[in-house]
Design a protein around this motif. Structure first.
Motif, PDB file in Angstrom:
ATOM      1  N   ILE A  62       0.852  -1.180   0.000  1.00  0.00           N
ATOM      2  CA  ILE A  62       0.000   0.000   0.000  1.00  0.00           C
ATOM      3  C   ILE A  62       0.889   1.231   0.000  1.00  0.00           C
ATOM      4  CG2 ILE A  62      -1.769   1.323   1.223  1.00  0.00           C
ATOM      5  CD1 ILE A  62      -2.782  -1.317   2.381  1.00  0.00           C
ATOM      6  N   ILE A  63       0.649   2.087  -0.955  1.00  0.00           N
ATOM      7  CA  ILE A  63       1.335   3.367  -1.051  1.00  0.00           C
ATOM      8  C   ILE A  63       0.273   4.435  -0.842  1.00  0.00           C
ATOM      9  CG2 ILE A  63       2.632   4.923  -2.561  1.00  0.00           C
ATOM     10  CD1 ILE A  63       3.530   2.333  -4.068  1.00  0.00           C
ATOM     11  N   PHE A  64       0.518   5.354   0.091  1.00  0.00           N
ATOM     12  CA  PHE A  64      -0.465   6.410   0.302  1.00  0.00           C
ATOM     13  C   PHE A  64       0.214   7.747   0.543  1.00  0.00           C
ATOM     14  CE2 PHE A  64       0.265   4.974   4.616  1.00  0.00           C
ATOM     15  CZ  PHE A  64       0.110   6.091   5.432  1.00  0.00           C
ATOM     16  N   THR A  65      -0.451   8.792   0.096  1.00  0.00           N
ATOM     17  CA  THR A  65       0.025  10.143   0.356  1.00  0.00           C
ATOM     18  C   THR A  65      -0.732  10.691   1.560  1.00  0.00           C
ATOM     19  OG1 THR A  65      -1.619  11.164  -1.088  1.00  0.00           O
ATOM     20  CG2 THR A  65       0.492  10.568  -2.092  1.00  0.00           C
ATOM     21  N   THR A  66      -0.070  11.580   2.277  1.00  0.00           N
ATOM     22  CA  THR A  66      -0.715  12.205   3.420  1.00  0.00           C
ATOM     23  C   THR A  66      -0.005  13.505   3.758  1.00  0.00           C
ATOM     24  OG1 THR A  66      -1.454  11.934   5.708  1.00  0.00           O
ATOM     25  CG2 THR A  66       0.652  10.927   5.128  1.00  0.00           C
ATOM     26  N   HIS A  67      -0.745  14.430   4.322  1.00  0.00           N
ATOM     27  CA  HIS A  67      -0.168  15.647   4.876  1.00  0.00           C
ATOM     28  C   HIS A  67      -0.072  15.536   6.391  1.00  0.00           C
ATOM     29  CE1 HIS A  67       0.002  18.001   1.208  1.00  0.00           C
ATOM     30  NE2 HIS A  67      -1.175  17.499   0.898  1.00  0.00           N
ATOM     31  N   HIS A  68      -0.299  14.340   6.909  1.00  0.00           N
ATOM     32  CA  HIS A  68      -0.302  14.098   8.344  1.00  0.00           C
ATOM     33  C   HIS A  68       0.799  13.095   8.692  1.00  0.00           C
ATOM     34  CE1 HIS A  68      -4.061  16.281   8.738  1.00  0.00           C
ATOM     35  NE2 HIS A  68      -4.475  15.624   7.666  1.00  0.00           N
ATOM     36  N   PRO A  69       1.982  13.569   9.058  1.00  0.00           N
ATOM     37  CA  PRO A  69       3.083  12.639   9.330  1.00  0.00           C
ATOM     38  C   PRO A  69       2.780  11.635  10.439  1.00  0.00           C
ATOM     39  CG  PRO A  69       3.690  14.907   9.915  1.00  0.00           C
ATOM     40  CD  PRO A  69       2.369  14.968   9.223  1.00  0.00           C
ATOM     41  N   HIS A  70       1.894  11.988  11.358  1.00  0.00           N
ATOM     42  CA  HIS A  70       1.550  11.027  12.410  1.00  0.00           C
ATOM     43  C   HIS A  70       0.808   9.819  11.832  1.00  0.00           C
ATOM     44  CE1 HIS A  70      -1.616  14.085  12.275  1.00  0.00           C
ATOM     45  NE2 HIS A  70      -2.452  13.133  12.617  1.00  0.00           N
TER      46      HIS A  70
END
Length: 134
Positions: A62-70
């Motif tokens: 699974i590869i996902f983008t996020t703006h939430h490093p937590h």
């Protein structure tokens, strides 16, 4: 939600439907673009639990983008921070998601904190907003 037209759903409901559709495709690799956006905290946790379960127990990539490093701290083994076209850092989550790297990426002060959750130490990242008067 099964009988509701997609265009009548809220943003969060649409996000859950899109995630469910990705799962039923039974692909070996799933790429998700901000899968927790538009979701409340409860549904963010639901999606993160599924990502963790599918990758660890089912062996799914699974590869996902996020703006939430937590979120990456919670479920990822490796992470990529992109500063620019040829400027990036990739590696193990704990090596990449440092206060210094995240401050460089976001331009705000962040702190990594360890939380004792029933004997298990969890890492998380929180922004530190300063200069505001109460």
């Amino acid at each position: 939600m099964a009988h509701r037209p997609f265009h009548e759903m809220s943003g969060g409901q649409r996000q859950l439907v899109i995630f469910a559709r990705a799962l039923v495709a039974e692909a070996d690799i799933i790429i998700l673009d901000e899968p927790t956006s538009a979701l409340d905290l409860k549904n963010q946790e639901l999606i993160l639990r599924w990502i963790h379960k599918l990758s660890r127990e089912e062996g799914l990539t699974i590869i996902f983008t996020t703006h939430h490093p937590h979120h990456a701290h919670a479920v990822a083994k490796e992470t990529l921070l992109m500063f620019g076209h040829d400027d990036y850092i990739c590696g193990k989550v704990d090596d990449v998601l440092t206060e210094t790297n995240l401050k460089r990426l976001y331009g705000v002060n962040l702190r990594q904190i360890d939380i004792d959750n029933q004997g298990e130490i969890l890492k998380t990242i929180v922004p530190v907003y300063t200069g505001f008067h109460r």
